[in-house]
Design an enzyme around this catalytic site. Structure first.
Site, PDB file in Angstrom:
ATOM      1  N   ASP A  33       0.792  -1.309  -0.030  1.00 30.09           N
ATOM      2  CA  ASP A  33      -0.104   0.094  -0.096  1.00 30.09           C
ATOM      3  C   ASP A  33       0.912   1.258  -0.032  1.00 30.09           C
ATOM      4  O   ASP A  33       0.279   2.333   0.565  1.00 30.09           O
ATOM      5  CB  ASP A  33      -1.070   0.083   1.336  1.00 30.09           C
ATOM      6  CG  ASP A  33      -1.659  -1.236   1.341  1.00 30.09           C
ATOM      7  OD1 ASP A  33      -2.348  -1.637   0.234  1.00 30.09           O
ATOM      8  OD2 ASP A  33      -1.863  -1.763   2.440  1.00 30.09           O
ATOM      9  N   LYS A  36       2.069   2.104  -5.057  1.00 28.67           N
ATOM     10  CA  LYS A  36       2.619   1.599  -6.291  1.00 28.67           C
ATOM     11  C   LYS A  36       1.879   2.062  -7.537  1.00 28.67           C
ATOM     12  O   LYS A  36       2.619   2.125  -8.674  1.00 28.67           O
ATOM     13  CB  LYS A  36       2.908   0.072  -6.064  1.00 28.67           C
ATOM     14  CG  LYS A  36       3.857  -0.251  -4.967  1.00 28.67           C
ATOM     15  CD  LYS A  36       4.210  -1.725  -5.038  1.00 28.67           C
ATOM     16  CE  LYS A  36       2.980  -2.413  -4.349  1.00 28.67           C
ATOM     17  NZ  LYS A  36       2.655  -2.303  -3.049  1.00 28.67           N
ATOM     18  N   GLY A  60      -4.428  -4.087  -4.489  1.00 25.80           N
ATOM     19  CA  GLY A  60      -5.264  -3.286  -4.928  1.00 25.80           C
ATOM     20  C   GLY A  60      -4.461  -1.974  -5.439  1.00 25.80           C
ATOM     21  O   GLY A  60      -3.641  -1.412  -4.699  1.00 25.80           O
ATOM     22  N   HIS A  61      -4.141  -1.696  -6.672  1.00 28.76           N
ATOM     23  CA  HIS A  61      -3.548  -0.652  -7.042  1.00 28.76           C
ATOM     24  C   HIS A  61      -4.587   0.579  -7.456  1.00 28.76           C
ATOM     25  O   HIS A  61      -5.436   0.476  -8.461  1.00 28.76           O
ATOM     26  CB  HIS A  61      -2.793  -0.803  -8.531  1.00 28.76           C
ATOM     27  CG  HIS A  61      -1.603  -1.524  -8.197  1.00 28.76           C
ATOM     28  ND1 HIS A  61      -0.766  -1.958  -8.997  1.00 28.76           N
ATOM     29  CD2 HIS A  61      -1.005  -1.864  -6.815  1.00 28.76           C
ATOM     30  CE1 HIS A  61       0.587  -2.469  -8.632  1.00 28.76           C
ATOM     31  NE2 HIS A  61       0.137  -2.251  -7.344  1.00 28.76           N
ATOM     32  N   GLN A 238       2.233  -5.810  -3.269  1.00 27.74           N
ATOM     33  CA  GLN A 238       2.149  -6.166  -1.732  1.00 27.74           C
ATOM     34  C   GLN A 238       3.623  -5.281  -1.366  1.00 27.74           C
ATOM     35  O   GLN A 238       3.909  -4.541  -2.043  1.00 27.74           O
ATOM     36  CB  GLN A 238       2.326  -7.508  -1.161  1.00 27.74           C
ATOM     37  CG  GLN A 238       0.895  -8.112  -1.164  1.00 27.74           C
ATOM     38  CD  GLN A 238       0.573  -8.835  -2.406  1.00 27.74           C
ATOM     39  OE1 GLN A 238       1.451  -9.462  -3.086  1.00 27.74           O
ATOM     40  NE2 GLN A 238      -0.640  -8.625  -3.186  1.00 27.74           N
TER      41      GLN A 238
HETATM   42  P1  IMP Z   1      -2.844 -12.708   1.996  1.00 27.30           P
HETATM   43  O1  IMP Z   1      -2.118 -12.173   0.976  1.00 27.30           O
HETATM   44  O2  IMP Z   1      -4.481 -12.320   1.454  1.00 27.30           O
HETATM   45  O3  IMP Z   1      -2.559 -14.216   2.104  1.00 27.30           O
HETATM   46  O4  IMP Z   1      -2.798 -11.752   3.337  1.00 27.30           O
HETATM   47  C1  IMP Z   1      -1.548 -12.127   3.997  1.00 27.30           C
HETATM   48  C2  IMP Z   1      -1.297 -10.607   4.428  1.00 27.30           C
HETATM   49  O5  IMP Z   1      -0.695  -9.877   3.559  1.00 27.30           O
HETATM   50  C3  IMP Z   1      -2.276 -10.148   5.434  1.00 27.30           C
HETATM   51  O6  IMP Z   1      -1.469  -9.351   6.249  1.00 27.30           O
HETATM   52  C4  IMP Z   1      -2.976  -9.157   4.228  1.00 27.30           C
HETATM   53  O7  IMP Z   1      -3.293  -7.732   4.977  1.00 27.30           O
HETATM   54  C5  IMP Z   1      -1.434  -8.545   3.700  1.00 27.30           C
HETATM   55  N1  IMP Z   1      -1.544  -8.308   2.145  1.00 27.30           N
HETATM   56  C6  IMP Z   1      -1.993  -8.835   1.353  1.00 27.30           C
HETATM   57  N2  IMP Z   1      -2.052  -8.055   0.061  1.00 27.30           N
HETATM   58  C7  IMP Z   1      -1.694  -6.890   0.837  1.00 27.30           C
HETATM   59  C8  IMP Z   1      -1.550  -5.598  -0.214  1.00 27.30           C
HETATM   60  O8  IMP Z   1      -1.697  -5.522  -1.437  1.00 27.30           O
HETATM   61  N3  IMP Z   1      -1.398  -4.622   0.710  1.00 27.30           N
HETATM   62  C9  IMP Z   1      -0.938  -4.586   2.015  1.00 27.30           C
HETATM   63  N4  IMP Z   1      -1.190  -5.878   2.434  1.00 27.30           N
HETATM   64  C10 IMP Z   1      -1.515  -6.863   1.922  1.00 27.30           C
END
Ligand code: IMP
Length: 426
Positions: A33, A36, A60-61, A238
Site C-alpha cells: 500500500d 505503487k 489493489g492499485h 504487496q
Molecule cells: P494474503 O496475501 O491475503 O494471504 O494476506 C497475508 C497478509 O498480507 C495479510 O496481512 C494481508 O493484510 C497482507 N496483504 C496482502 N495483500 C496486501 C496488499 O496488497 N497490501 C497490503 N497488505 C496486503
C-alpha cells in the site's frame, strides 16, 4: 551509463535517443500500500510492456488520473497507457471470475482491453472459490485479505494446483471437479453446506471462456521484448515485509514480494536498470503482525484520515505509524534499490513534530529521530527546491540514512502532483 530525463507536465519522461533501453522494477519497500499504482502508472507512459509477476487479487492499485479513480487488482497498470502490452506472468495467481469482471469494468470505462494488450501466462495458477473458503477458515490469525491467495499457493507448491493452461486445453472443468471432490473431505461442514457447487462451476466456466483468448506463453513474450530492447516495467505487488521468506513471517503473504520473485515469476533473467523502492513518508500495514513504529493513538488516526488509509481490496482500516528507516535498511539490502519514490509526503503537512525510527534499543523498541514539521500545504509544489526547508531536511535525512536517492516524491493522489527530484544515474 547516465540516463537523462526531462519533466513534461510534472511527469518523468525519458528523453529518447539517450539510451534505447531501460528496465524498471518497482517494489513496495514496506508492508504494501505504498502507492505503487500511481508510480507504476506514471512510469508506464514510458514503457512498452508492464509485467506483474507475483500475488493476485489481494493487491489493489488505486490510480487517479484526471480526477478519476480506477482500482486495479490483477491487471497491470499499463492497461491505462496506449500501445503498452500488459503481462500477468506465471508467478501470479488468478481468481478468474474477478479478473473477468475487472476486464469488463475497464471496458465499461472505455479502456481498451484485448488479447493484444493483456496476456496471461498459461502457467499462472487459478485461485478457485474453494481456496477462498479455505482462506476464511485458516487466514484469520494472519489477517489475510480472504482472497484465497495462501491456499492457492499451497496447491501450487504441493503440485495439485490448476493452471491457466487447463482453460486453453479445455481440461479446466474436469480439474475443478476433481478439486471439489478433494476439498469436500477437507472443508468443515458448516462452511461447505452453503456452497452451490453447480452454480460455481457455471460461473467459473463463464469466466474461463472470457479469459481463454488472453492465455499464452509469456516467458517468450517478455524475453523477446527484452531482446528487442523494449522498455519493460516489472510491477511488484504487496511489499517487502510481506515476503514469504524475508518478511515478518508468519504474518506475510504467500509469494516472494522482493526482487527475486521477479525472476521466478517470469522465467526470464533480466537486468533491472532502475530498481525503485516505493515507500510512504510514514508506515502502514494491514492485517496482524509486528509493527514497531505503530502509533495506535491520535497520531495514527490523523495519518489514517489524512492518507485515506483504508484497504483498496478489503476496505479495512490500515494500522498507521511513523517511518521506520531502521527496518527499511533491510529492504534496501533485499532489493538493491537504486532509488526511492517517496509517496504521501503531503500527509505529514499538519504535524508540529515528525518522527522516524533510526535504531532499536536493547529491548527491540524503536529509537526515534525527531524532525520539525513544515506546517504548510505542499500539494501544489512541483519542484524539490520549492518545498519548505523542514520538508527538504526530512527527505535529505532519508537519502543519507539509506544511501539511496529519492527520485520521485509524491505530494498528492493525482499524477501531476509529483516532484521529480533527481536525474538518475546507473
Ligand atoms: P494474503 O496475501 O491475503 O494471504 O494476506 C497475508 C497478509 O498480507 C495479510 O496481512 C494481508 O493484510 C497482507 N496483504 C496482502 N495483500 C496486501 C496488499 O496488497 N497490501 C497490503 N497488505 C496486503
Amino acid at each position: 551509463m547516465t540516463y537523462i530525463f526531462h519533466q513534461k507536465d510534472g511527469i518523468l519522461v525519458q528523453q529518447t535517443g539517450i539510451n534505447n533501453m531501460s528496465n524498471y522494477i518497482i517494489i513496495g519497500a514496506q508492508w504494501g500500500d505504498e502507492g505503487k499504482g500511481k508510480i507504476s502508472n506514471l512510469l508506464s507512459e514510458d514503457v512498452d510492456m508492464v509485467v506483474r509477476y507475483q500475488g493476485g487479487a489481494n493487491a489493489g492499485h488505486t490510480i487517479v488520473t484526471n480526477g478519476k479513480k480506477i482500482v486495479l487488482h490483477s491487471i497491470p497498470s499499463g492497461i491505462l497507457t496506449n500501445n503498452c502490452k500488459n503481462i500477468i506472468a506465471n508467478g501470479c495467481v488468478i481468481e478468474i471470475e474477478s479478473l473477468a469482471a475487472e476486464i469488463e469494468n475497464l471496458k465499461n470505462e472505455r479502456i481498451d482491453v484485448s488479447p493484444e494488450n493483456l496476456i496471461i501466462s498459461n502457467r499462472t495458477h487459478i485461485v478457485t472459490p474453494f481456496h477462498k473458503l479455505l482462506d476464511k477458515i485458516s487466514g484469520a490469525k494472519v489477517g489475510t485479505t480472504g482472497k484465497g491467495i495462501g491456499p492457492c499457493y499451497v496447491d501450487k507448491i504441493r503440485r495439485t494446483g490448476i493452471r491457466m493452461e487447463s482453460i486453453a486445453d479445455n481440461s479446466f472443468e474436469q480439474k475443478y471437479l476433481e478439486q471439489i471432490e478433494y476439498y469436500k473431505n477437507e472443508i468443515k461442514e458448516h462452511f461447505f453446506k452453503d456452497f452451490d457447487i453447480k452454480g460455481s462451476i457455471e460461473k467459473q466456466k463463464k469466466a474461463a471462456s472470457i479469459l481463454k483468448p488472453y492465455i499464452n506463453d509469456t516467458q517468450n513474450l517478455i524475453y523477446n521484448a527484452s531482446q528487442e530492447n523494449k522498455n519493460i516495467l516489472f510491477e511488484g505487488a504487496q511489499g517487502t515485509f510481506l515476503d514469504i521468506d524475508h518478511g515478518t513471517y508468519p504474518f506475510v503473504t504467500s509469494s516472494n514480494t522482493t526482487i527475486g520473485g521477479a525472476f521466478c515469476g517470469t522465467g526470464v533473467f533480466i537486468e533491472f536498470h532502475k530498481r525503485i523502492g516505493i515507500m510512504k513518508a510514514y508506515t502502514t500495514r494491514v492485517g496482524n503482525g509486528p509493527f514497531p513504529t505503530e502509533q495506535n493513538n491520535k497520531i495514527g488516526e490523523i495519518l489514517r484520515q489524512k492518507g485515506g488509509e483504508y484497504g483498496a481490496t478489503t476496505g479495512r482500516p490500515r494500522r498507521c505509524g511513523w517511518l521506520d528507516l531502521y527496518q527499511l535498511k533491510s529492504s534496501v539490502i533485499a532489493n538493491g534499490f537504486n532509488y526511492f519514490a517517496i509517496t504521501k509526503l503531503d500527509c505529514l503537512d499538519d504535524f508540529d513534530l515528525i518522527y522516524a525510527g533510526i535504531d532499536r534499543d536493547k529491548d527491540g523498541n524503536p529509537v526515534y529521530k525527531e524532525f520539525n514539521g513544515w506546517k504548510s500545504d505542499i500539494t501544489n509544489i512541483k519542484a524539490f527546491e520549492e518545498l519548505p526547508l523542514n520538508c527538504k531536511k526530512y527527505i535529505d535525512f532519508i537519502e543519507t540514512y539509506l544511501k539511496v536517492p529519492a527520485g520521485i516524491i509524491s505530494v498528492g493522489q493525482d499524477k501531476n502532483q509529483t516532484i521529480i527530484k533527481n536525474k538518475y544515474k546507473d
